[in-house]
Design an enzyme around this catalytic site. Structure first.
Site, short mmCIF file in Angstrom:
data_model
loop_
_atom_site.label_atom_id
_atom_site.label_comp_id
_atom_site.label_asym_id
_atom_site.label_seq_id
_atom_site.Cartn_x
_atom_site.Cartn_y
_atom_site.Cartn_z
N LYS A 22 0.84 -1.21 0.00
CA LYS A 22 0.00 0.00 0.00
C LYS A 22 0.87 1.25 0.00
CE LYS A 22 -1.76 1.54 4.07
NZ LYS A 22 -1.34 2.91 4.39
N ASN A 23 1.90 1.26 0.84
CA ASN A 23 2.66 2.49 1.00
C ASN A 23 3.64 2.75 -0.15
OD1 ASN A 23 1.17 3.00 3.23
ND2 ASN A 23 2.73 2.39 4.72
N ARG A 92 -4.25 9.84 4.31
CA ARG A 92 -3.08 10.67 4.53
C ARG A 92 -2.30 10.91 3.23
NH1 ARG A 92 -0.18 14.10 7.95
NH2 ARG A 92 2.02 13.76 7.60
N CYS A 116 -5.35 7.56 9.33
CA CYS A 116 -5.54 7.01 10.67
C CYS A 116 -5.21 8.06 11.72
CB CYS A 116 -4.63 5.80 10.87
SG CYS A 116 -5.13 4.35 9.95
N ARG A 121 -0.45 14.72 13.00
CA ARG A 121 0.29 14.34 11.78
C ARG A 121 0.45 15.59 10.92
NH1 ARG A 121 -1.81 8.61 9.51
NH2 ARG A 121 0.22 8.66 8.44
N PRO A 122 1.36 16.49 11.35
CA PRO A 122 1.52 17.75 10.61
C PRO A 122 2.16 17.51 9.24
CG PRO A 122 3.18 17.57 12.34
CD PRO A 122 2.29 16.37 12.47
N ILE A 123 2.12 18.54 8.37
CA ILE A 123 2.78 18.42 7.07
C ILE A 123 3.81 19.54 6.90
CG2 ILE A 123 0.94 17.13 5.90
CD1 ILE A 123 0.02 19.77 4.63
N ASP A 124 4.29 20.07 8.05
CA ASP A 124 5.24 21.19 7.99
C ASP A 124 6.52 20.83 7.23
OD1 ASP A 124 5.52 19.42 10.21
OD2 ASP A 124 7.06 20.72 11.04
N LEU A 125 6.99 19.57 7.36
CA LEU A 125 8.24 19.19 6.68
C LEU A 125 8.03 19.17 5.16
CD1 LEU A 125 9.42 16.29 9.04
CD2 LEU A 125 10.17 18.67 9.04
N ASP A 305 4.55 0.51 12.01
CA ASP A 305 3.35 -0.16 11.48
C ASP A 305 3.22 -1.61 11.98
OD1 ASP A 305 2.84 2.17 10.18
OD2 ASP A 305 3.42 1.47 8.19
N ARG A 397 -8.53 -0.38 4.55
CA ARG A 397 -7.62 0.59 3.90
C ARG A 397 -6.37 -0.11 3.40
NH1 ARG A 397 -8.49 5.65 7.02
NH2 ARG A 397 -7.21 6.62 5.47
C1 EPZ Z 1 4.10 6.81 6.28
O1 EPZ Z 1 3.31 7.86 6.83
C2 EPZ Z 1 3.19 5.61 6.16
N1 EPZ Z 1 2.07 5.95 5.28
C3 EPZ Z 1 2.67 5.20 7.53
O2 EPZ Z 1 1.91 4.02 7.36
C4 EPZ Z 1 3.87 4.88 8.41
O3 EPZ Z 1 3.41 4.58 9.71
C5 EPZ Z 1 4.81 6.09 8.46
O4 EPZ Z 1 5.20 6.47 7.12
C6 EPZ Z 1 6.08 5.83 9.26
O5 EPZ Z 1 6.77 4.73 8.72
C7 EPZ Z 1 2.25 5.93 3.98
O6 EPZ Z 1 3.33 5.67 3.45
C8 EPZ Z 1 1.06 6.19 3.14
P1 EPZ Z 1 6.10 10.24 8.29
P2 EPZ Z 1 3.82 9.35 6.82
O7 EPZ Z 1 5.96 11.50 7.53
O8 EPZ Z 1 4.52 9.62 5.54
C9 EPZ Z 1 6.13 13.48 11.83
C10 EPZ Z 1 0.08 2.58 7.74
O9 EPZ Z 1 -0.49 2.08 8.73
N2 EPZ Z 1 6.01 14.48 10.76
O10 EPZ Z 1 7.36 9.45 8.15
O11 EPZ Z 1 2.67 10.19 7.20
C11 EPZ Z 1 4.83 12.69 11.97
O12 EPZ Z 1 3.88 13.39 12.75
C12 EPZ Z 1 0.52 4.04 7.76
O13 EPZ Z 1 0.25 1.99 6.67
C13 EPZ Z 1 6.07 15.82 11.07
O14 EPZ Z 1 6.23 16.20 12.24
O15 EPZ Z 1 4.86 9.28 8.02
C14 EPZ Z 1 5.31 11.42 12.61
O16 EPZ Z 1 5.45 11.59 13.98
C15 EPZ Z 1 0.14 4.76 9.00
N3 EPZ Z 1 5.93 16.74 10.06
C16 EPZ Z 1 6.68 11.21 11.98
O17 EPZ Z 1 7.09 12.50 11.48
C17 EPZ Z 1 5.73 16.36 8.76
O18 EPZ Z 1 5.63 17.25 7.89
C18 EPZ Z 1 6.72 10.19 10.85
O19 EPZ Z 1 5.84 10.58 9.82
C19 EPZ Z 1 5.68 15.00 8.46
C20 EPZ Z 1 5.82 14.07 9.48
#
Ligand code: EPZ
Length: 417
Positions: A22-23, A92, A116, A121-125, A305, A397
């Protein structure tokens, strides 16, 4: 409301095949937008999130053909670069369309994505990285307006190796003038899969899987075909199901090298594992030992995960297991449901302490999110008596026909609609 009715306590046996990740497929589908031609993606699972991605592509004007696990996207007809709020909220990964729309149309309007509820789950980065590529971003009334005249390559250091931000930058930088360099990128196998897909369409990207990714901007892309990698978390779901229920199962269509840290825990618990190029056979006959502490970390560390799945396994292992969730703040919502089944777990902030050895009993429980829901299925398979799991939309999902797959290896599991 659909439910899964599971009669647990039976060993599992046979062969089972793992569907595409999926991811991986979600960012790849988003990336198809950047090429005004036809892209063919193989090994695409039929999941709720994949259907949501197809809805977004269709709403943007792409033509989609789906035949079994093959999806053909023709993005030659894109006529819009705004994603409606209801589509953004479905998952997401809708945010990954941002980089693709900017690459293709030089402008985009989105709102904050759903997905989920795992804590903030911010998108600031994502947004600060896109700004470095020259994109102007303004926010008004919950909408994010982005535009760019000329995308230009930049050095981008991620303070945390965010999976989604790494993907958004890779896609957005495909047509940027000059070189983009991402330091501290996410190193997950899904990032490497995205690199392979972007290179197949003509991109010049190196370094995925390592500590620096370099993207040399290109001016042209080509039609291509790509096969999505297997889903390592689905594979982990089957592995933990056998570890908890006992039995002997051959899990096919996996990449064992992407699962080292999880396989090491399973071996430590006393399961026997045999690996080949694209399979893992797991045998569990005897009582389970302690697996040691579980700390979730970015890849190649233990995946967040799989945290809930291995917590269920820890309830059946000897002694105490401490789990530390380092990625998401709120990933223990399955715990109260597991406690209803007889598990001894206490949580405090990011830590869960599990006292193993309690026999699990069937119960009526609710899936709180995707992986928490899958973990409750695994618990129900190992529990004595009947469990009824509701709120299946979360599980759907990320798992295609999970009841059919588990039935094929002897589980007593049916979906009642
Ligand atoms: C991906 O989510 C996966 N989703 C998630 O899988 C997975 O748990 C996660 O990576 C971590 O491995 C998809 O690939 C679709 P991140 P993503 O950005 O990209 C913080 C599942 O069950 N962060 O690596 O959203 C964030 O809050 C799902 O299949 C910021 O602070 O994960 C978190 O604490 C759930 N600012 C951490 O980083 C940002 O702009 C990791 O998030 C982005 C992230």
């Amino acid at each position: 409301m659909s439910v899964l009715r599971i009669n647990g306590g039976r060993p599992l046996a046979g062969r089972i095949s793992v569907h595409g990740a999926k991811n991986s497929v979600l960012p790849i589908l988003a990336a198809t937008l950047i090429h005004p031609g036809e892209m063919t993606i193989h090994n695409c699972p039929d999941l709720r999130d994949v259907r949501s991605a197809i809805k977004i592509l269709t709403a943007l004007g792409a033509k989609i053909k789906r035949e079994k696990d093959k999806i053909v996207v023709d993005a030659g007809t894109i006529n819009c670069c705004n994603i409606a709020d209801d589509l953004m909220r479905e998952m997401r990964s809708s945010v990954i369309f941002l980089g693709a729309m900017l690459s293709r149309c030089k402008s985009a309007v989105i709102s904050y994505p759903g997905g989920c509820e795992l804590g903030p789950r911010p998108i600031d980065l994502h947004l600060s990285a896109l700004k470095k590529l020259g994109i102007s971003i303004t926010e008004e009334n919950g909408k994010i307006y982005c535009s760019v005249e000329n995308l230009s390559g930049a050095d981008i250091h991620l303070p945390f190796p965010s999976v989604g931000a790494t993907e958004n930058i890779m896609i957005a930088a495909m047509f940027a003038k000059g070189r983009t360099r991402i330091t501290n990128p996410a190193r997950e196998p899904e990032i490497e899969d995205l690199q392979n897909f972007l290179c197949a369409m003509g991109g010049k990207i190196t370094g995925a899987g390592g500590h620096v990714i370099e993207i040399e901007g290109v001016s042209k892309t080509f039609d291509c075909e790509h096969k999505v990698i297997p889903d390592r978390i689905v594979a982990a779901t089957y592995l933990t199901a056998v570890a908890v229920s006992g039995g002997d199962v051959l899990i096919e269509n996996v990449e064992p090298s992407q699962m080292n840290v999880m396989c090491e825990k399973l071996s430590r618990s006393g399961c026997l594992l045999y690996q080949g190029e694209n399979y893992i056979r797991i045998i569990r006959k005897n009582p389970l030992y302690s697996m040691g502490e579980i700390k979730t970390e970015p890849y190649p560390g233990f995946p967040t995960d799989a945290q809930a799945l291995f917590a269920v396994l820890a309830t059946q292992c000897d002694g105490q297991t401490v789990v530390r969730e380092n990625i998401f703040e709120n990933r223990y919502q399955y715990v109260p449901e597991l406690v209803k089944m007889g598990a001894d777990i206490k949580t405090c902030g990011r830590v869960a302490v599990i006292n193993g050895g309690n026999c699990l009993n069937g119960a009526a429980v609710k899936a709180p999110d995707l992986r928490g829901g899958a973990a409750l299925i695994v618990a129900a398979l190992g529990a004595q008596g009947e469990s009824i799991i509701s709120e299946l939309s979360h599980i759907d999902r990320g798992y295609e026909n999970i009841e059919g797959c588990l039935s094929s290896i002897g589980a007593q599991i049916v979906r009642e609609v």
